[in-house]
Design a protein around this motif. Sequence first.
Motif, PDB file in Angstrom:
ATOM      1  N   ASP A   1       0.850  -1.192   0.000  1.00 36.35           N
ATOM      2  CA  ASP A   1       0.000   0.000   0.000  1.00 36.35           C
ATOM      3  C   ASP A   1       0.882   1.238   0.000  1.00 36.35           C
ATOM      4  O   ASP A   1       1.949   1.254   0.630  1.00 36.35           O
ATOM      5  CB  ASP A   1      -0.914   0.019   1.234  1.00 36.35           C
TER       6      ASP A   1
ATOM      7  N   ASP B   1       0.320   5.448   0.609  1.00 36.05           N
ATOM      8  CA  ASP B   1      -0.593   6.524   1.002  1.00 36.05           C
ATOM      9  C   ASP B   1       0.244   7.754   1.312  1.00 36.05           C
ATOM     10  O   ASP B   1       0.975   7.792   2.301  1.00 36.05           O
ATOM     11  CB  ASP B   1      -1.408   6.099   2.227  1.00 36.05           C
TER      12      ASP B   1
ATOM     13  N   GLY C   1      -1.073  10.984   1.500  1.00 31.33           N
ATOM     14  CA  GLY C   1      -1.923  12.088   1.917  1.00 31.33           C
ATOM     15  C   GLY C   1      -1.408  12.772   3.162  1.00 31.33           C
ATOM     16  O   GLY C   1      -0.407  12.364   3.759  1.00 31.33           O
TER      17      GLY C   1
ATOM     18  N   ALA D   1      -1.001  10.488   5.922  1.00 28.77           N
ATOM     19  CA  ALA D   1      -0.635   9.268   5.203  1.00 28.77           C
ATOM     20  C   ALA D   1       0.027   8.259   6.117  1.00 28.77           C
ATOM     21  O   ALA D   1       0.749   8.597   7.046  1.00 28.77           O
ATOM     22  CB  ALA D   1       0.320   9.605   4.055  1.00 28.77           C
TER      23      ALA D   1
END
Length: 444
Positions: free
Chosen positions: A280, A282, A284, A287
């Motif tokens: 995964d 991420d 953000g 995150a």
Amino acid sequence: MTAVLSAPSAVGHQSVDAGIVDHDHPARPVIPGLAPVVGADVSVPLAHGGTTRYVNLDYAASAPALSSVAAAVAEGLGEYASVHRGAGHLSQVTTARYEAARETVREFVRGRVDDAVVFTRNTTDAINLAAHITPGDVVVLDIEHHANLLPWCAPRDGRNRARVVPACDTIEDTLVALEAELESAPASLLAVTAASNVTGEVLPIGRLASIAHRHGARILVDAAQLVAHRPVSIVSHGIDYLAFSGHKAYAPFGAGVLIGRRDWFDAADPYLAGGGATADVDLGPRAGGVTWHTGAARHEAGSPNVLGAVSIAQACRALADLGPEAIGLHELRLSERLDQGLAAVDGVRPLRVFTDSTDRVGIAGFTVDGIAPRVVAEYLSARHGIGVRDGRFCAHPLLRRLGHPAGAVRASFGAGTTSEDIDRLLDALRALTAETIREELDEG
């Protein structure tokens, strides 16, 4: 497959060549090839005109593909697609082939059930991956191929972690020297080449593994020159990590493999950062960052060499079907023929690292008095259609140690080699030395 790494014996196999006679040399039996290889009937031009069947005695650099391996690759091409994450039928088929290749390779070298099997570009890439995941000091010999020497010598954490041990004149003394080094200070790994790419001499891997483990180290075996010639058992020999290439084991395409204990693979940062290695990503404002896979996928980012993996797997199946005893006996007979012939050619000097070595794979390194290795190789090619290797074989320290800093000549052979191939090399070397002698007499 037997787990014993030992010199093959001809005892009990005398009937294999019964009834097959070389009519040009009645005293010498014909030794046919053990298995068909691609390119066995290729013709090459000669310097003085005409053509001849090419004699490939450069197996140690890249062995020709077994015909069965070429057939498997052709079949795979017909259903080739991208692996992993694809819902399409061909993607599923190709993914299944790729993942099945791991299990085939693991079974071939008798790996542990939970070993990671990581496909790489070649043996060099595999050992660089091993260097990436190894946490501490590494003990190596000074006679190694560069692939099993330079990755350990690269600075890490601001220091050189390679502890290089000079090989002794005998294997027995070399084992003593390695044990003394491992005993002197903690080390994470002992890294050794199983069979020399210069002389073909085989080291006692099981004994080396015992020495490493006795002092708290693991062992990595560079088996590039071994797996196509001798049986290997990771479990029985006590090997922690094993590296080899497909192209030296009758499989085309640039692919290799590193097999070994999973914990170091999982603890290390990914060898390459990219797709396929991630579970995964991420990025953000809140995150979680990047979550990496564990196991083989962690170090196989990007689109893998599917056909390379498939070809390695098929080569492993083919070698297992041939059987280690048949392979060993074939090479033993060819080696004896070559050694006896070289000994009878004036000025030819075989290379040896150890005075007590008793086993050798299908490799013969030698020099010819007064003739540069490149000149020998070019003569064999241009005048006789024979391919050998010349130079320092990516083992510069070893060639200096042997007293040949400018290099040597290497003839190497395997499953597709016949007695005719060996005889052509010997005839050509006799012609070369005779011509040289005549030239010296003319000049005198």
